[in-house]
Write an enzyme that holds these catalytic residues in place. Structure first.
Site, mmCIF file in Angstrom:
data_model
loop_
_atom_site.group_PDB
_atom_site.id
_atom_site.type_symbol
_atom_site.label_atom_id
_atom_site.label_comp_id
_atom_site.label_asym_id
_atom_site.label_seq_id
_atom_site.Cartn_x
_atom_site.Cartn_y
_atom_site.Cartn_z
ATOM 1 N N GLU A 257 45.437 55.578 94.560
ATOM 2 C CA GLU A 257 45.467 57.034 94.581
ATOM 3 C C GLU A 257 45.680 57.490 93.149
ATOM 4 O OE1 GLU A 257 48.422 60.619 95.356
ATOM 5 O OE2 GLU A 257 48.532 59.078 96.911
ATOM 6 N N CYS A 296 50.592 65.125 93.705
ATOM 7 C CA CYS A 296 49.192 64.704 93.621
ATOM 8 C C CYS A 296 48.283 65.649 94.400
ATOM 9 C CB CYS A 296 49.031 63.287 94.162
ATOM 10 S SG CYS A 296 49.988 62.040 93.274
#
Length: 517
Positions: A257, A296
């Site tokens: 990620e 994020c």
């Protein structure tokens, strides 16, 4: 010197042999603890987790491992208040922001405990139905999934020291795979304390959960073919992991990620004053300020029709002007600090780069701090940038500033908005705001190819939607392209990463004896 936090490897607590890297309070600047992994016997640590921890976990059924997760939840709930204290001291977060991390972690663990219990007293999972291999059903092929016989290495980011551990560890442990976590160094204290509490409570088999604080040097070298590695962080580091021999030559499974330029899209029917317009404004402000924008999934680009650009700029700026920034211990403070002065410098550098192609619509970087010294604290107020020519502002679609920064962009029509969203080159999430169900549905499908999650907000879900940036364990967390191409959570889909698929070809009688769920 402050305490050197021990690592837990090989079934015991061990301190590194070096002086350690200091962890600081990002608001007042005091040293809190040190972390170090120098001198650890990493091959032995991985062997212990792989052989001892893995064997103990695989000996249990899925429902028994779900019971382990439920026991972990009870341990974490017992020590919950101490986690909030650590988050305030080491991450500089206000209580509501700490809850996103800490309570989000406990909630996710609880969900996987429930889902795992429903899998039953089995040791393998059915993958589809049996298929006959000839004209008669006397010889069939049955696909199944079994736990990989390796270790799960987590190299985590600094922004979610609690949730970042448990959202990965929950499906790994439920799958029967032991975990070694390397937390982000600057906020490693909370991860280390949670592991310490769980290990000391004795609710997991020896070797099932390990923590290595400090440098990640040498960790990737220990990975063997049946191991898996999950990384959260920058795209540059992600590329290094993908090119490592463990991945390139030993076929270690990897999940990444990375950077994500998430967007929020206001559809043309959501004019100023409508409920949908107000919902976008509220969500943008929330996403810019929760955890000081260090998520994020935070909104980085706000796409609105050119006709409402000015109204959106004023509405968002008006709410941002009411955000108090400073010491999270002061009850009047709504937004705390970044995790470190280094992160503050990175945000300032990123802002400078974006400002070359944008205008400043709200500049919170110059506002006074509450109970915090600007020469010491890693605090910065929210900054809203803008670009009416969204096509020309190339940097906005390429540079992620990991802090309380977002850019308002004008679009001509819906097709243009979709094209701008895709310019993020792959994102974790985008959110849509409007009242026309058909238009929302059509746009969502068009955006799905480059986004791991499409969060659609209409007035009828104003009180029930879970939030643009909130990662729910029921939904996919991940995204294509620059977002890393990975996949986490999504309910029991998360177990796929920790299992190996195999086809058993045999008679119906043999297949019946496999004991599959």
């Amino acid at each position: 010197m402050t305490e050197l936090l021990p690592n837990h490897v090989g079934g015991r607590w061990q301190t590194g042999s070096g002086a350690g890297v200091p962890l600081f309070d990002p608001v007042v600047g005091t040293e809190l603890a040190r972390v170090d992994a120098t001198g650890l016997d990493l091959p032995a640590a991985f062997d212990f987790a792989r052989d001892i921890g893995g064997a103990a976990l695989r000996a249990l059924s899925y429902c028994q491992r779900a019971g382990l997760l439920a026991a972990v939840v009870k341990v974490l709930q017992t020590h919950r208040d101490s986690y909030y204290e650590i988050a305030t001291a080491n991450s500089g977060t206000v209580r509501n922001d700490s809850a996103v991390d800490i309570d989000g972690a406990i909630f996710t663990l609880g969900q996987y405990a429930k889902w795992g219990d429903a899998l039953g007293d089995v040791h393998a999972l059915r993958d589809g139905d049996g298929v006959k291999l000839g004209k008669e059903p006397v010889f069939l092929s049955q696909h199944l999934q079994v736990p990989t016989r390796g270790v799960a290495l987590f190299i985590n980011a600094f922004n979610f020291p609690a949730w970042g551990l448990w959202e990965k560890a929950a499906p790994a442990l439920l799958s029967g795979v032991p975990v070694i976590v390397k937390p982000g160094t600057s906020t490693a204290w909370l991860t280390q304390r949670m592991v310490r509490d769980v290990v000391d409570a004795g609710v997991l088999p020896a070797g099932a959960l390990s923590v290595i604080c400090g440098s990640s040097n040498g960790l990737m070298d220990q990975l063997q073919p049946f191991d898996v590695v999950s990384f959260t962080g920058s795209a540059e580091t992600g590329a290094l992991i993908r090119s490592h021999a463990a991945v390139a030559h030993r076929s270690v499974r990897v999940n990444i990620e990375a950077d994500s330029l998430n967007s929020a899209v206001l559809l043309p029917d959501a004019t100023p004053g409508t409920d949908a317009f107000n919902l976008l404004v509220r969500e943008v402000v929330r996403e810019m300020t929760v955890k000081s924008g260090q998520k994020c999934t935070a909104i980085r680009r706000i796409l609105v029709p050119a006709t409402v650009y000015d109204a959106a700029a004023e509405a968002i700026s008006a709410k941002l002007r009411g955000v108090t920034v400073g010491n999270p211990r002061n009850e009047s403070v709504r937004m705390g600090s970044l995790v470190s002065r280094a992160q503050l410098n990175a945000v300032r550098e990123g802002l400078a780069a974006l400002q070359r192609q944008t205008t400043v619509l709200h500049n919170g970087s110059e506002q006074a701090l509450v109970d915090a010294d600007p020469a010491i604290a890693a605090c910065i107020g929210p900054v809203l940038l803008g670009a009416k020519d969204a096509d020309a502002a190339d940097s906005v679609h390429d540079i992620e500033v990991f802090g309380p920064v977002a850019t308002l962009l004008a679009y001509r029509d819906v097709d243009h908005a979709i094209a701008l969203a895709h310019r993020g080159q792959g994102s974790l999430v985008t959110s849509l705001y409007g009242s026309d169900d058909g238009a929302l549905a059509r746009t969502a499908v068009q955006l799905a190819a480059s986004h791991g999650r499409v969060h659609v907000v209409s007035p009828d879900v104003a009180q029930t939607h879970t939030g643009h940036g909130n990662v729910m364990p029921m939904s996919l967390h991940g995204g294509p392209g620059r977002a890393g191409g990975g996949a986490e959570l999504g309910g029991l889909r998360a177990l796929d990463f920790y299992h190996r698929r195999s086809a058993i070809q045999a008679s119906p009688a043999v297949l019946a004896g496999l004991g599959l769920h």
